[in-house]
Design an enzyme around this catalytic site. Sequence first.
Site, short mmCIF file in Angstrom:
data_model
loop_
_atom_site.label_atom_id
_atom_site.label_comp_id
_atom_site.label_asym_id
_atom_site.label_seq_id
_atom_site.Cartn_x
_atom_site.Cartn_y
_atom_site.Cartn_z
N GLU A 1 59.99 18.35 -30.86
CA GLU A 1 61.21 19.15 -30.83
C GLU A 1 60.88 20.64 -30.74
O GLU A 1 59.96 21.13 -31.38
CB GLU A 1 62.01 18.87 -32.11
CG GLU A 1 63.26 19.70 -32.29
CD GLU A 1 63.94 19.45 -33.63
OE1 GLU A 1 65.13 19.79 -33.76
OE2 GLU A 1 63.29 18.88 -34.55
N LYS B 1 70.84 17.85 -29.10
CA LYS B 1 70.87 17.37 -30.49
C LYS B 1 72.32 17.31 -30.97
O LYS B 1 73.09 18.26 -30.80
CB LYS B 1 70.04 18.31 -31.36
CG LYS B 1 69.74 17.80 -32.76
CD LYS B 1 68.75 18.76 -33.43
CE LYS B 1 68.31 18.31 -34.79
NZ LYS B 1 67.29 19.22 -35.38
N CYS C 1 65.27 14.43 -33.86
CA CYS C 1 65.05 14.71 -35.28
C CYS C 1 66.21 14.20 -36.15
O CYS C 1 66.32 13.02 -36.41
CB CYS C 1 64.80 16.19 -35.49
SG CYS C 1 64.04 16.57 -37.11
#
Length: 552
Positions: free
Chosen positions: A45, A113, A149
């Site tokens: 990331e 995200k 994540c």
Amino acid sequence: MAEQFRLTLAQLNPTVGDLQGNLALARRAWDSARAAGARMLALPEMFVTGYQTQDLVMRPAFLRDAMAAVDRLAADCADGPAIGIGGPCLRDGRIYNAYFVLDGGRVVATVFKHHLPNVDVFDERRVFVAGEVHGPARIGPLRIGIPICEDSWHPDVCETLAETGAEILLVPNGSPYHREKLDVRVNLMVSRVIEAGLPLVYLNMVGGQDDQVFDGASFVLNPGGRLMAQLPAFEEALVHLDFTLTPDGWRAAQGAIVPQPDLWEADYHAMVLSLRDYLRKSGFARVVLGLSGGVDSALVAAIAADAIGPKNVRCVMLPSRYTSAQSLRDAEAVAKALGCPLDEVAIGGPQAAVTEALSGLFAGLPADLTEENIQSRLRGLLLMALSNKFGEMLLTTGNKSEFAVGYCTIYGDMNGGFNPIKDLYKTRVFQMCRWRNGHHRPWMQGPPGEVIPPRVIDKPPSAELRPDQKDEDSLPPYPTLDAILEGLVDREDSVAGLVAKGFDRETVKKVERLVYLSEYKRFQSAPGTRLTRRAFWLDRRYPIVNRWRDEG
């Protein structure tokens, strides 16, 4: 022959803001992936920019350069494996935490995200906009779902990816270390694997950034939660992982399982790595620190020696008339055992000069804490002078117990650029010294064996700023103090709750008062390695001026 897909996992150490350096790391990893016949290289990331960028990512010129770097990487790596890499993306005036899939010289997929963490050290909602849940990206024969994540910490994103055709899950992370974090990650990812019925690749970055340490420890799970690969903690790694299409779907082949460190080794390695990277990424090759003969400075010296080599660690003894002969011998023993150079700069002369300069204003007033703090501040001044003259970063050596209650001198022993033991309570300092004496690892640049003499660990702690001074003259015994602090600071326990657990109310109230009164000192303290979920700074953000007290 069954269809196969080779995925190269790059658990690497980017530097925030070093776009060219991070691209160079990515290109070298891509060269290795191509040589190994991989179909795709996966990087963590926000790898292009490093992580966390905080408000830097909102700077238009930086954002523009970061996005241009992604396009440049795609063009440079057109002839070979695809690349998955994290970075910021500006779209329709909004900034997203994105993961780009590059193939054939262009960006073929961009995933945003969805769940933006806003707890602990994270402030992602401050700088990013949450993206919609994205479907899988196709690379050759494989449809890869990419929950970024935090997206993997919740069931909805992985569930949607499975429903829209994902055949494996690739989770790119910038997940910082805290004690027992790996167990938390594994348990959560096992849940996602069981829910989705898909293999999962958990890829984490590694390295220090300010107070945070990214510990790597990436891993791979097959359906059912079986561990197929485990990468090392706190070290870079490049691993080629094969997936095979079976009648039950794609499955990861068995890879190496690298043993993970216990909690003591993990904390110690975190402190070593964070210090090494803080120095390297700040442009420092050497450090200086005051070596008092006490346990805290001895541990910091050992960490520094393990991080950058003993010859690059200047230890300085700064004795006053209250410094015991035993402390002088202990400081010398520590420096000798570690192989660090040791200098001595007595503060008696400067102290006399300051006393004389203030004599007119202080006439008729008794000596008190003022004179004690002058000694500490003179040491801070002299150490900063050495830092400036020789280009060595000054390390400060206070532990979490001292910082919590303000048992430290602002502009004195708090002076410095970094403090590796800032999140380590005093009782853990003692045990960490014993652990280091009994353990040596290949990543340590200091010598093996007993580098901190037992008498340094066992003697009663003292600041030696007045005759026969002991820490327990001013504070509860450290086992009691630390237990109360873990309640007040780490768990946010109430005073009444601690009293119910058997602690004396007057002692708890005294500690509470000291914690609140010392906020202004902590606000001005050097950064230090985060080891717990309640480290001072981003984890625990309190007002400096605060009159509330818990009267329950």
